[in-house]
Each structure stands twice: as C-alpha cells, then as structure tokens.
Design a protein around this motif. Structure first.
Motif, PDB file in Angstrom:
ATOM      1  N   PHE A  19       7.184 -34.251  29.577  1.00  0.00           N
ATOM      2  CA  PHE A  19       7.789 -33.250  30.661  1.00  0.00           C
ATOM      3  C   PHE A  19       7.764 -31.801  30.586  1.00  0.00           C
ATOM      4  O   PHE A  19       7.948 -30.955  31.283  1.00  0.00           O
ATOM      5  CB  PHE A  19       9.293 -33.814  30.833  1.00  0.00           C
ATOM      6  N   ARG A  20       7.553 -31.259  29.236  1.00  0.00           N
ATOM      7  CA  ARG A  20       7.466 -30.107  28.666  1.00  0.00           C
ATOM      8  C   ARG A  20       8.520 -29.095  29.359  1.00  0.00           C
ATOM      9  O   ARG A  20       8.453 -28.054  30.132  1.00  0.00           O
ATOM     10  CB  ARG A  20       6.170 -29.440  29.058  1.00  0.00           C
ATOM     11  N   LEU A  42      22.058 -33.030  39.273  1.00  0.00           N
ATOM     12  CA  LEU A  42      21.249 -33.558  40.062  1.00  0.00           C
ATOM     13  C   LEU A  42      20.830 -35.080  39.740  1.00  0.00           C
ATOM     14  O   LEU A  42      20.467 -35.800  40.729  1.00  0.00           O
ATOM     15  CB  LEU A  42      19.971 -32.569  40.216  1.00  0.00           C
ATOM     16  N   SER A  43      20.761 -35.407  38.376  1.00  0.00           N
ATOM     17  CA  SER A  43      20.386 -36.452  37.867  1.00  0.00           C
ATOM     18  C   SER A  43      20.902 -36.998  36.778  1.00  0.00           C
ATOM     19  O   SER A  43      21.719 -36.169  35.922  1.00  0.00           O
ATOM     20  CB  SER A  43      18.910 -36.353  37.749  1.00  0.00           C
ATOM     21  N   VAL A 157      12.351 -36.097  38.395  1.00  0.00           N
ATOM     22  CA  VAL A 157      12.193 -37.158  37.166  1.00  0.00           C
ATOM     23  C   VAL A 157      12.837 -38.335  37.616  1.00  0.00           C
ATOM     24  O   VAL A 157      12.372 -39.670  37.486  1.00  0.00           O
ATOM     25  CB  VAL A 157      12.526 -36.242  36.027  1.00  0.00           C
ATOM     26  N   ALA A 158      14.287 -38.211  38.142  1.00  0.00           N
ATOM     27  CA  ALA A 158      15.153 -39.429  38.130  1.00  0.00           C
ATOM     28  C   ALA A 158      15.891 -39.409  39.367  1.00  0.00           C
ATOM     29  O   ALA A 158      17.098 -38.644  39.230  1.00  0.00           O
ATOM     30  CB  ALA A 158      16.099 -39.745  36.780  1.00  0.00           C
ATOM     31  N   LYS A 166       8.941 -39.216  39.088  1.00  0.00           N
ATOM     32  CA  LYS A 166       7.832 -38.736  38.861  1.00  0.00           C
ATOM     33  C   LYS A 166       7.784 -37.720  37.739  1.00  0.00           C
ATOM     34  O   LYS A 166       8.723 -37.088  37.770  1.00  0.00           O
ATOM     35  CB  LYS A 166       6.572 -38.413  39.998  1.00  0.00           C
ATOM     36  N   VAL A 167       6.543 -37.323  37.182  1.00  0.00           N
ATOM     37  CA  VAL A 167       6.722 -36.409  36.127  1.00  0.00           C
ATOM     38  C   VAL A 167       6.730 -35.009  36.723  1.00  0.00           C
ATOM     39  O   VAL A 167       5.590 -34.895  37.488  1.00  0.00           O
ATOM     40  CB  VAL A 167       5.516 -36.732  35.139  1.00  0.00           C
ATOM     41  N   THR A 168       7.413 -34.285  36.288  1.00  0.00           N
ATOM     42  CA  THR A 168       7.318 -32.886  36.681  1.00  0.00           C
ATOM     43  C   THR A 168       7.804 -32.046  35.285  1.00  0.00           C
ATOM     44  O   THR A 168       8.423 -32.469  34.417  1.00  0.00           O
ATOM     45  CB  THR A 168       8.367 -32.607  37.873  1.00  0.00           C
ATOM     46  N   ARG A 169       7.844 -30.805  35.682  1.00  0.00           N
ATOM     47  CA  ARG A 169       8.283 -29.847  34.441  1.00  0.00           C
ATOM     48  C   ARG A 169       9.663 -29.383  34.695  1.00  0.00           C
ATOM     49  O   ARG A 169       9.930 -28.313  35.591  1.00  0.00           O
ATOM     50  CB  ARG A 169       7.262 -28.710  34.289  1.00  0.00           C
ATOM     51  N   PRO A 170      11.025 -30.045  34.241  1.00  0.00           N
ATOM     52  CA  PRO A 170      12.340 -29.636  34.524  1.00  0.00           C
ATOM     53  C   PRO A 170      12.423 -28.133  33.924  1.00  0.00           C
ATOM     54  O   PRO A 170      11.936 -27.575  32.979  1.00  0.00           O
ATOM     55  CB  PRO A 170      13.103 -30.470  33.728  1.00  0.00           C
ATOM     56  N   GLN A 171      13.460 -27.532  34.582  1.00  0.00           N
ATOM     57  CA  GLN A 171      13.911 -26.135  34.091  1.00  0.00           C
ATOM     58  C   GLN A 171      15.207 -26.148  33.705  1.00  0.00           C
ATOM     59  O   GLN A 171      16.061 -26.574  34.603  1.00  0.00           O
ATOM     60  CB  GLN A 171      13.640 -25.136  35.225  1.00  0.00           C
TER      61      GLN A 171
END
Length: 238
Positions: A19-20, A42-43, A157-158, A166-171
C-alpha cells in the motif's frame, strides 16, 4: 516485544510494500511523552495504517469480545489485539464510556500515545460526523495535548460493509498539537466539552477535506438504513 515484531517484522513490511502509506506532519508527533491522537474514522483499516506511519506505539480501545473468544482462534485474536496495543472495553454496559476513559488515562499516564475516534463509529458514507465529547473530557482531565489526525483512502482499501476493496495509497495527516490548558478545571462543563470537541473536529475536517455533518454517525447510519428499508418496501409494493 510482540507489538514491535508484529509491526516491523511481520505485518508492517507487507502493508508498506503493498500500500505504500504516506504520512504528513510527523514533526507534530512528540518523540516522547503522552498525547491524544484524535482521528476521523473511514474504515476498520484505520488503526493499522495510522500507527504504521509512526515510530511510537499507539494504543486504542477495542471490543472486549476480541479478547474473550474461546479456542485457538480466540487465542490468536487475543494475542494479535493485545500485542498491537489494543485495550479491551466492554461497550455493552452502561459504564462502557467511563471504562474507556479510565483505560485511556492509564495509557497516557505511562507517557504513551492514545488513539481515539471522536465520531465513535466508522463513517458509512465518507463524510465527517459530529464528535462525541469523550475526547474533550479526556484532554481536560489529563492536560494532555490533542493531535488531530486525518486518514485518507482507507475506505477504498476496506470500504464499509466489505472486507477488502482495492489497492490504493492511504495518506495519514497529523496536525499541530492542540492545547486546551485554558479550560483547566472545567471538564464537567458540558458547553466547554462541546466547544473543545467541535474545535478538534474542525481541525480534523481541515486535514481530511471531508464534508462535515452536524449529526452523530450512529443516528445517520440508522436513518440511512431506515431510508433503504422504506425504499425497498416501496419498490416491492409497486
């Protein structure tokens, strides 16, 4: 220490590679001493990604059921949550909120970081909802600074209602510490508690860019479900 094994040797590297996650405002986190990290929610993945970006341990409250399930699965579950800094709280009783407050004070009293979600539950639609005043009471009773936090992308992501999206880059964005020492001794004033909570939520909103709704998330969820039921009944009747 199992927590550090979990974070740096086992789960941490995997999450980092896949996820970086990115972090902003790390300079706002004290290198030592207690602080309250007040975040949007959020999740269910929020509690994984936010601590992952920090060099220090962060403790949260968790359902007591996670620590009391029987059998081998229950043992692994208890080991996982205990090792990752979770604190068991029985939220079914009338004194659940008070129990969470006592546990939080214990963490802060040790000079550690305590994470809290003022909304009380996950947002079902991505908007930011009214904060509960427990975070304000905790800040005023302990005199500990509050650091507003915004997680972005974990609902991709969740997503709500799903185990994985799906795969994304969380901040993860950490705001400047908020000092509420000017309200010392006023922790029983409900107007002060609401004012402090609203100030914290405003900072979270600014960091996250979410639309703010002046309604508790639990009520919003209930109304949304009721609207869905009514729409389904109307569709069936037609």
């Amino acid at each position: 220490m199992f927590y550090w094994f979990l974070k740096w040797v086992a789960l941490g590297p995997l999450l980092r590679v896949v996820f970086r996650p990115q972090a902003e405002g790390l300079e706002n986190i004290p290198t030592d001493g207690p602080a309250i990290l007040a975040s949007n929610h959020l999740s269910y993945a929020d509690w994984l990604f936010m601590p992952l970006t920090l060099p220090r341990r962060v403790s949260f409250v968790a359902k007591a059921e996670y620590f009391t399930a029987p059998g081998l699965k229950g043992w692994f579950q208890k080991t996982f949550f205990s090792g990752s800094g979770q604190i068991p709280i029985d939220r079914s009783g009338a004194n659940a909120a008070e129990g969470a407050l006592i546990s939080a004070k214990g963490v802060l009293g040790k000079g550690e970081l305590f994470g809290i979600y003022p909304e009380g539950t996950r947002s079902h639609d991505g908007r930011l909802y009214r904060g509960k005043t427990g975070v304000a009471r905790l800040a005023l009773e302990t005199g500990v600074p509050v650091i507003p936090v915004a997680v972005v992308g974990t609902d991709v992501v969740a997503p709500p209602g799903k185990k994985f999206g799906k795969v994304t880059r969380p901040q993860v964005r950490f705001g400047k510490p908020l000092d509420f020492s000017r309200y010392e001794g006023l922790e029983n004033d409900r107007y002060i508690l609401r004012s402090v909570t609203d100030e914290i939520m405003y900072e979270i909103m600014t960091l996250s860019g979410q639309e703010y709704v002046d309604m508790y998330a639990t009520r919003a969820k209930a109304e949304a479900k009721q609207a869905e039921r009514e729409a389904a009944a109307e569709k069936k009747a037609s």
